[in-house]
Design an enzyme around this catalytic site. Structure first.
Site, mmCIF file in Angstrom:
data_model
loop_
_atom_site.group_PDB
_atom_site.id
_atom_site.type_symbol
_atom_site.label_atom_id
_atom_site.label_comp_id
_atom_site.label_asym_id
_atom_site.label_seq_id
_atom_site.Cartn_x
_atom_site.Cartn_y
_atom_site.Cartn_z
ATOM 1 N N CYS A 1 41.116 41.634 40.155
ATOM 2 C CA CYS A 1 42.069 42.509 39.681
ATOM 3 C C CYS A 1 42.954 41.916 38.625
ATOM 4 O O CYS A 1 43.928 41.256 39.104
ATOM 5 C CB CYS A 1 42.950 42.999 41.131
ATOM 6 S SG CYS A 1 44.248 44.389 40.800
ATOM 7 N N CYS B 1 46.740 43.000 39.194
ATOM 8 C CA CYS B 1 47.452 42.340 40.170
ATOM 9 C C CYS B 1 47.625 40.895 39.523
ATOM 10 O O CYS B 1 48.880 40.377 39.887
ATOM 11 C CB CYS B 1 46.935 42.242 41.591
ATOM 12 S SG CYS B 1 45.674 43.704 41.966
ATOM 13 N N ASP B 2 46.954 40.273 38.948
ATOM 14 C CA ASP B 2 47.078 38.864 38.671
ATOM 15 C C ASP B 2 47.135 38.363 37.120
ATOM 16 O O ASP B 2 47.533 37.470 36.881
ATOM 17 C CB ASP B 2 45.732 38.172 39.328
ATOM 18 C CG ASP B 2 45.696 38.347 40.701
ATOM 19 O OD1 ASP B 2 46.677 38.608 41.520
ATOM 20 O OD2 ASP B 2 44.415 38.353 41.164
#
Ligand code: NAP
Length: 314
Positions: A136, A139-140
């Site tokens: 992701c 997200c990261d």
């Protein structure tokens, strides 16, 4: 009817689950929705959703899911957060679900468990997950180890293109490794990637190893050109795997009909092979897999559950 049985239990909290909750709530069925470990589903891991009708400027994936939850709750849906369904028994009626160790009985069940990220299947990938291997980018991608470093995205679909484009904000260079020489992604997403001077596609290639397990962090990938069989090492600080999804249906194995890839088989509309058990969204759809199609299927499943109960005067 069994007096303590829920009329409708919805398993899953993506677009399909929340839409099913909205419709069954508006039918006065007070649905119980079990969110599972990832409330809001996969859409919460995306940034801006640009193709959900009604949002001409796009909408943040998490915001969209919170709005869907609130809309369902407004009409009486009960959302139980974090609850994991450990087992189901569809052979008896009411159906039996084991939820966080407790028994829940249900007259109808709507399965909307979605799909999870497909993995490359490499031992090194598993060992370095969350240590540079991620599924992701939204997200990261902004994490410090990835900043101003070369990054790798694997895949050739919309997800891979979206991730690669997003990562150009953080990485010094983004390599898009695809096993063919043509992207599967939609034209608009592919064009964004191919016109970016920060993204370098690496065609006809697969990742054969993620380095370096010894150092307990990602330092590069071994890649192999499938046409020439040539192998080389590509230094990078992060590997973003975006090669599609697998349906979250292990729980239902042996209880309802699944196809060879694990997707729930739909028999006319939203029905499974077990009367009273309905299905919606990505766990039964390997063709469209869109937020809007999942929502549409959630609506179908809700209407069918309502009709099924009505036929029994419930
Ligand atoms: P996808 O369309 O199934 O694409 C998966 C990609 O990964 C394909 O390019 C495939 O290669 C490759 N792949 C699969 N298994 C592989 C393996 N073992 N090793 C190496 N490569 C592998 O999945 P997706 O990109 O996640 O998209 C899923 C759905 O969501 C699609 O319908 C897409 O349109 C939608 N989506 C939309 C948006 C958006 O509109 N904003 C964003 C993301 C996703 P091949 O091409 O050779 O098969």
């Amino acid at each position: 009817m069994a007096s303590d049985a829920e009329k409708v239990v919805i398993i899953g909290s993506g677009c399909a689950g929340y839409t099913a909750a909205l419709y069954t709530a508006r039918a006065n069925l007070r649905p119980l929705l079990l969110t599972g470990a990832m409330p809001g589903g996969l859409l919460t891991t995306t940034s801006i959703v640009e193709n959900f009708p009604g949002f001409p400027e796009g909408v943040d994936g998490t915001d969209l899911m919170i709005r869907m939850q609130q809309q369902a709750e407004r009409f009486g849906a009960r959302v139980q957060f974090g609850s994991a369904v450990e087992a189901v028994d569809f052979s008896q009626r009411p159906f039996k679900l084991t939820v966080d160790g407790e028994e829940v009985r249900a007259l109808t069940v709507i399965i909307a468990t979605g799909a999870g990220h497909r993995h490359l299947g490499l031992e090194s990938e598993d060992k370095l997950e969350k240590k540079g291997v991620t599924y992701c980018a939204t997200c990261d991608g902004a994490l410090p180890p990835f900043r101003n470093q070369p990054l790798v995205v694997v895949g050739g679909g919309d997800s891979a293109c979206e991730e690669a484009t997003f990562l150009t904000r953080f990485g010094s260079r983004v390599y898009l490794i695809h096993r063919r020489d043509q992207l599967r992604a939609s034209k608009i997403m592919a064009e964004r990637v191919l016109s970016s001077d920060k993204i370098e596609p690496i065609w006809d290639s697969v990742v054969t190893d993620v380095l370096d397990v010894q150092q307990d962090k990602v330092t590069g990938v071994r890649i192999k050109n499938l046409k020439t069989n040539a192998e080389r090492t590509l230094p990078c600080a992060g590997v973003f795997v975006a090669i599609g999804h697998v349906p979250n249906t292990q729980l239902f194995q042996g209880q309802i009909d699944l196809d060879d890839a694990g997707y729930v088989i739909r028999h006319s509309g939203a029905q499974t092979n077990v009367p009273g058990v309905f299905v919606a969204g990505d766990c039964s759809d390997h063709v469209y897999r869109q937020a809007i199609t999942a929502a549409g299927m959630g609506c179908q499943a809700a209407i069918e559950a309502e009709r099924y109960l009505a036929l029994q005067n419930i």
